[in-house]
Design an enzyme around this catalytic site. Structure first.
Site, mmCIF file in Angstrom:
data_model
loop_
_atom_site.group_PDB
_atom_site.id
_atom_site.type_symbol
_atom_site.label_atom_id
_atom_site.label_comp_id
_atom_site.label_asym_id
_atom_site.label_seq_id
_atom_site.Cartn_x
_atom_site.Cartn_y
_atom_site.Cartn_z
ATOM 1 N N LYS A 74 0.910 -1.044 -0.086
ATOM 2 C CA LYS A 74 0.120 0.040 0.114
ATOM 3 C C LYS A 74 0.887 1.297 0.090
ATOM 4 C CE LYS A 74 -1.834 2.322 3.157
ATOM 5 N NZ LYS A 74 -1.681 3.692 2.478
ATOM 6 N N GLU A 115 10.118 1.577 10.297
ATOM 7 C CA GLU A 115 11.266 2.306 9.762
ATOM 8 C C GLU A 115 10.420 3.559 10.079
ATOM 9 O OE1 GLU A 115 14.224 1.661 9.278
ATOM 10 O OE2 GLU A 115 14.239 -0.497 8.954
ATOM 11 N N CYS A 166 14.241 10.603 5.631
ATOM 12 C CA CYS A 166 14.197 10.192 6.968
ATOM 13 C C CYS A 166 15.531 10.300 7.666
ATOM 14 C CB CYS A 166 13.848 8.663 7.088
ATOM 15 S SG CYS A 166 14.664 7.533 6.072
ATOM 16 N N GLU A 184 11.348 16.711 14.184
ATOM 17 C CA GLU A 184 11.606 16.350 12.871
ATOM 18 C C GLU A 184 11.040 17.348 11.946
ATOM 19 O OE1 GLU A 184 9.940 13.055 10.956
ATOM 20 O OE2 GLU A 184 11.841 12.549 9.898
#
Ligand code: NAD
Length: 467
Positions: A168, A241, A275, A371
């Site tokens: 997905k 992750e 990331c 972040e």
């Protein structure tokens, strides 16, 4: 408007509904994208379950051939896939081309691996083997920053180990995955690979699905926590992750002119939506002003624009929500530090943000502690390298990190104290298919890539016989 379809049980099928996908550079619709219903998710899982017994019994050589065939098809269609990726994701065409090539290389890499049984004992007393068995149906959930490459972290490893998959992609970047689905649909038996797209509403149903045995998830830490909670009921295997807030520490002996462009590139690649982008830049006080000046000059000259235009170095933010989030970070950064380049939106159409450099900022500011996932780099001053490492480690995240120095041995000694899954010296974000990649702390659980990543798609079985 072109029509895209989902891959379920070897067939390209329409979604229950369809909604447009926007080009983040223009905010115009590129195409309508199918959106699966819960019933279609169930069909995809049922197809993957039905395909599992036969697929898991194929030889590893047969599975390798499928991976190589997929790698070949990706490579043969790199121009088309990269263009589509740029249109839906925003990144410069050159980067999109690199991402698609990278995906084919990852399929090829996994095709080179093996999962041999380890014979522990084989003598007159008996035989003992440690084997690696597939798990069953694996749900692969992918975010929007590297839709093609991150799929290729998961799918080839899952398939090589003998699992079947339901993939997905993220709802804002589904088209490259759907085009890929069409290109590869006949390369594996029906049901082995299923690719469905949603309206950001089926992730929960996937993670809770009783017939999915493992979820391989890449995305934000907040969603990762939901995945973990939801997988608990069926005691599903999970790999997470998740987010990162990578610290990059520059020691006092570097040449600012030479080092600044590399550091800047590590922060701005994919408009900061990586990331493992460098998200906190720690610079020694003796070179702090010089490095800040270099960063500001680089930012002022960085070419921001539509990724399809030649010469573009940075595209837009991928979607409106992320654009608004980063604009919010900018507001707070202006209060907490000094903006020396950029500082706002670029133009009035498309989700463009100017490459931004913020100096005289420290921990306690949102831009340093959280972040940002955008092209806004905080440059933090330090005086003692050991203290810089302590400050770098004072984060919930632990994905990547790096130390930069002319004296690389000195940097190496500091690097081992960084609390992150990957630590680089004099480089940042060096991802290779043969190296395990995963996060410490809130950056994830488990790892992908490398032999370790492959093993995460397996269950250990010990066969133990007396003679
Ligand atoms: P996200 O968590 O919003 O979405 C990721 C995927 O999860 C999408 O496909 C989404 O539809 C799906 N999803 C949404 N709700 C779900 C639920 N309840 N259960 C299961 N799945 C659900 O992340 P994003 O905003 O698309 O991606 C950006 C984030 O991903 C950043 O934090 C970034 O650091 C992280 N990321 C991590 C890695 C890594 O390898 N560690 C790589 C790339 C991105």
């Amino acid at each position: 408007m072109s029509d895209y379809k989902m891959l379920i049980n070897g067939q390209m099928v329409a979604g229950a509904t369809a909604t447009p996908v926007l080009n983040p550079a223009t905010e115009d619709a590129i195409a309508d994208c199918p959106r699966a219903s819960k019933a279609q998710l169930d069909q995809a899982v049922a197809a993957a379950s039905a395909a599992f017994p036969a697929w898991s019994k194929t030889s590893i050589d047969e599975r390798r051939k499928v991976l190589v065939a997929i790698a070949d098809v990706i490579q043969a269609n790199v121009t088309e896939l990269a263009r589509l990726l740029t249109q839906e994701q925003g990144k410069p065409l050159q980067d999109a081309t690199g991402e698609v090539f990278g995906a084919s290389a990852f399929f090829r890499y996994f095709a080179s691996l093996d999962l041999p049984a380890k014979v522990v004992t084989n003598d007159a007393t008996g035989r003992i083997e440690v084997r690696r068995k597939p798990l069953g149906v694996v749900g692969c959930i992918v975010p929007w920053n590297f839709p093609v490459m991150l799929m290729a972290f998961k799918v080839p490893a899952a398939l090589l180990a003998g699992n079947t998959v339901v993939v997905k992609p993220a709802p804002t970047t589904p088209l490259s995955s759907l085009r890929l689905a069409e290109l590869i649909k006949d390369l594996a038996p029906p049901g082995v690979i299923n690719i469905i797209t949603d309206a950001n509403d089926l992730g929960g149903a996937m993670t809770a699905h009783p017939d999915i045995r493992k979820i391989s998830f890449t995305g934000s830490t907040e969603t990762g926590k939901k995945v973990m909670a939801s997988a608990a009921d069926a005691l599903k295997r999970i790999s997470l992750e998740l987010g990162g807030n990578d610290a990059l520490i520059v020691l006092d002996d570097v040449d600012p002119k030479e080092t600044a462009p590399k550091v800047f590139g590590a922060a701005m690649q994919n408009a900061g939506q990586v990331c493992i982008a460098a998200k906190r830049i720690y610079v020694h006080e003796s070179i702090y002003d010089a490095m800040c000046d270099e960063f500001a000059t680089l930012a002022d000259n960085w070419v921001v624009g539509d990724g399809l235009e030649q010469g573009t170095q940075m595209g837009p933010l991928q979607n409106k929500a992320q654009f608004e989030k980063v604009m919010g970070f900018l507001d707070s950064a202006k209060k907490d530090g000094k903006v020396i380049a950029g500082g706002g939106r670029k133009g009035d159409k498309g989700y463009f943000i100017q490459p931004t450099v913020v100096r005289d900022i420290a921990e306690g500011s949102q831009l340093v502690d959280e972040e940002q996932f955008g092209p806004v780099m905080p440059v933090i001053k330090y005086s003692d390298p050991a203290d810089a490492v302590r400050r770098a480690n004072a984060s919930i995240y632990g994905l990547g990190g790096s130390i930069w120095a002319k004296d690389s041995d000195r940097a190496w000694d500091l690097a081992e104290n960084m609390e992150s899954g990957s630590v680089w010296v004099n480089k940042h974000a060096d991802l290779r298919p043969d190296l395990p990649f995963g996060g410490a702390k809130f950056s994830g659980i488990g790892s992908e890539l490398g032999e370790e990543g492959l093993k995460e798609f397996t269950q250990v079985q010990v066969l133990n016989m007396a003679r």
